[in-house]
Design an enzyme around this catalytic site. Structure first.
Site, PDB file in Angstrom:
ATOM      1  N   SER A   1       0.854  -1.195   0.000  1.00  0.00           N
ATOM      2  CA  SER A   1       0.000   0.000   0.000  1.00  0.00           C
ATOM      3  C   SER A   1       0.887   1.241   0.000  1.00  0.00           C
ATOM      4  O   SER A   1       2.111   1.145   0.048  1.00  0.00           O
ATOM      5  CB  SER A   1      -0.893  -0.003   1.241  1.00  0.00           C
ATOM      6  OG  SER A   1      -0.115   0.340   2.377  1.00  0.00           O
ATOM      7  N   LYS A   2       0.221   2.369  -0.039  1.00  0.00           N
ATOM      8  CA  LYS A   2       0.922   3.665  -0.066  1.00  0.00           C
ATOM      9  C   LYS A   2       1.962   3.794   1.044  1.00  0.00           C
ATOM     10  O   LYS A   2       2.987   4.448   0.874  1.00  0.00           O
ATOM     11  CB  LYS A   2      -0.093   4.797   0.077  1.00  0.00           C
ATOM     12  CG  LYS A   2      -0.658   5.289  -1.244  1.00  0.00           C
ATOM     13  CD  LYS A   2       0.024   6.599  -1.665  1.00  0.00           C
ATOM     14  CE  LYS A   2      -0.382   7.076  -3.039  1.00  0.00           C
ATOM     15  NZ  LYS A   2       0.382   6.456  -4.122  1.00  0.00           N
TER      16      LYS A   2
END
Ligand code: GLU
Ligand code: ZN
Length: 473
Positions: free
Chosen positions: A248-249
């Site tokens: 994820s980010k």
């Protein structure tokens, strides 16, 4: 291997709702490698039924992204938004055959029910209440223009399919909801449109992210209800960060273009992504596209999650940069060095600087900085290095060294090294005591390419000037 005698047809079907995610590029790559290995066809289909979230920029970014990494497609791009009429025909078929029914329930109310059940930890699924509406009720609702969604009536049969990567998967009908295939606003949902398109486009292998494995039983039931023949399914392993959590980010850049901006070469990204779930065997890591195509098989794609390790990508990138032709790197660097303006007559020199530096960087940005340092009018000094290495004592040594450099008949690597070593010996100091201040004075940095080659490439004039600037400060 393809045992049937029909052409392999695969596709990538991105939703153009944001950045070009590296996971999308990985899926596209595996489809592409599979198609090329089997002399099949690779189709691009843009799944833009979500009109509110789809953007033209995102479509463009996807198309350019695939082009940049060298993934070409044989058909498409097809756009789902242009195929609504096709979906409508199949909707009609399902309704006529009593395989789908309208649901007049308010989506927000259903969502609230779902939420409540979830809080009480009770399984909830739509209870088919609208299936039993009488003709009068339906007529009444229609007269009121009550919005209605179309639901697929899940047939009472167990779904079993053999995923090429995950093996046999079984799902009971009571665990599948009569899901919506056309929303109240008339737009088809993903599970419906994807089946029709894959069938119409004769896609026979569905290779996609494992996130979609739960959708597959629903899709299989639709294939059957619509009388389509089933494709094979292969769900690619999940991408994780180095902490073993879903990528994820938080883990850093996810968009292909961010990697481009950070100075990664497309070849390195592709090689790295190829190994995010596939192992060609024999510990092979660095591969050309041709090798990847030759070696690729879905049987060698792992079930286990793949760890996206940016350090490994940097390592691969460093190898690709090192092995790149300097002329090619020059082309990549010129736009990045726009403010420096390498003159055409300096091109040979530019290439030599690249030769010297490309073996010690991980990204094009690092290469740009290292190469740029040779041409900058002002050296960018690192305060810490200045304090540590450019002492009064060091400046005195540098002054003496500069005089000797100035008097050199031939300003080349061997002579420069010889001169520095001679001076160190005369001063009764180790060569390193001269080398470090000299590097800092000339480049601002305490590490970099070999010093004497660097000095030769900087040239006499620049070298003398830079050292004088320091000495006279
Ligand atoms: N539009 C879907 C996505 O981007 C496609 C999934 C599929 O390959 O079936 O996730
Ligand atoms: Zn309903």
């Amino acid at each position: 291997m393809n045992t049937e005698n029909k052409e392999i047809r695969v596709r990538i079907a991105p939703s153009p709702t944001g950045a070009v995610h590296v996971g999308l590029v990985r899926s596209a790559l595996y489809n592409w490698l599979f198609a090329r290995h089997n002399h099949g066809k690779f189709v691009l289909r843009i799944e833009d039924t979500d009109v509110a979230r789809s953007t033209q920029e995102s479509v463009q970014a996807i198309i350019e992204g695939f082009k940049w990494v060298g993934i070409d497609y044989d058909e498409g791009p097809y756009f789902q938004s242009q195929r609504f009429e096709i979906y409508r025909q199949y909707t009609k078929k399902l309704i006529d055959e009593n395989k789908a029914y309208f649901c007049y329930c308010n989506p927000d109310e259903l969502e609230a029910e779902r939420q409540k059940a979830w809080e009480k930890k009770i399984a909830w699924k739509y209870d088919r209440r609208c299936y039993n509406l009488t003709a009068e009720q339906k007529t009444k609702y229609d007269a009121e223009n009550k919005p209605k969604a179309l639901r697929f009536l899940i047939p009472n049969e167990t779904v079993i399919f053999d995923d090429i990567i995950h093996g046999s998967i079984k799902k009971e009908p009571q665990d599948i909801e009569d899901f919506i295939i056309v929303r109240g606003d008339g737009t088809p949902t993903y599970n419906f449109a994807v089946v029709i398109d894959d069938a119409e486009m004769k896609i026979n292998h569905i290779i996609r992210a494992v996130e979609h494995i739960a959708n597959t039983p629903k899709q299989i039931l639709l294939y059957k209800a619509l009388g389509f023949s089933l494709p094979k399914f292969a769900h690619l392993p999940l991408l994780l960060g180095t902490d073993k959590k879903k990528l994820s980010k938080r883990h850093g850049a996810l968009s292909l273009w961010e990697y481009k901006k950070a100075g990664f070469l497309p070849e390195a990204i592709i090689n790295f992504l190829a190994l995010m779930g596939w192992s060609p065997g024999h510990d092979i890591e660095i591969m050309t596209l041709k090798q990847m195509i030759d070696l690729f098989s879905l049987e060698r794609v792992n079930k286990a999650n793949a760890v996206f390790d940016i350090n490994k990508l940097e390592w691969m990138n460093s190898i690709y940069i090192k092995n790149s032709n300097s002329e090619k790197l020059a082309n990549e660097l010129l736009p990045l060095l726009a403010e420096i303006q390498i003159k055409p007559e300096d091109h040979k020199h530019f290439l030599r600087v690249i030769d010297l530096t490309k073996i010690r960087v991980r990204t094009l940005i690092e290469l740009r900085d290292m190469v740029g340092a040779f041409y900058l009018k002002e050296v960018q000094y690192d305060a810490e290095n200045v304090a540590k290495y450019l002492t009064e004592q060091a400046k005195d040594y540098l002054k003496q060294m500069n005089t000797r450099f100035e008097n050199l008949a031939e300003f080349n690597t061997a002579n420069l090294e010889n001169e520095l070593r001679k001076l160190a010996e005369e001063l009764g100091i180790k060569a390193a005591v001269l080398v470090h201040p000299c590097r800092v004075a000339l480049t601002g940095k305490s590490v970099g390419p070999p010093l004497f080659e660097t000095i030769e490439l900087l040239g006499k004039e620049t070298t003398i000037k830079r050292i004088n600037n320091i000495v006279n400060k």
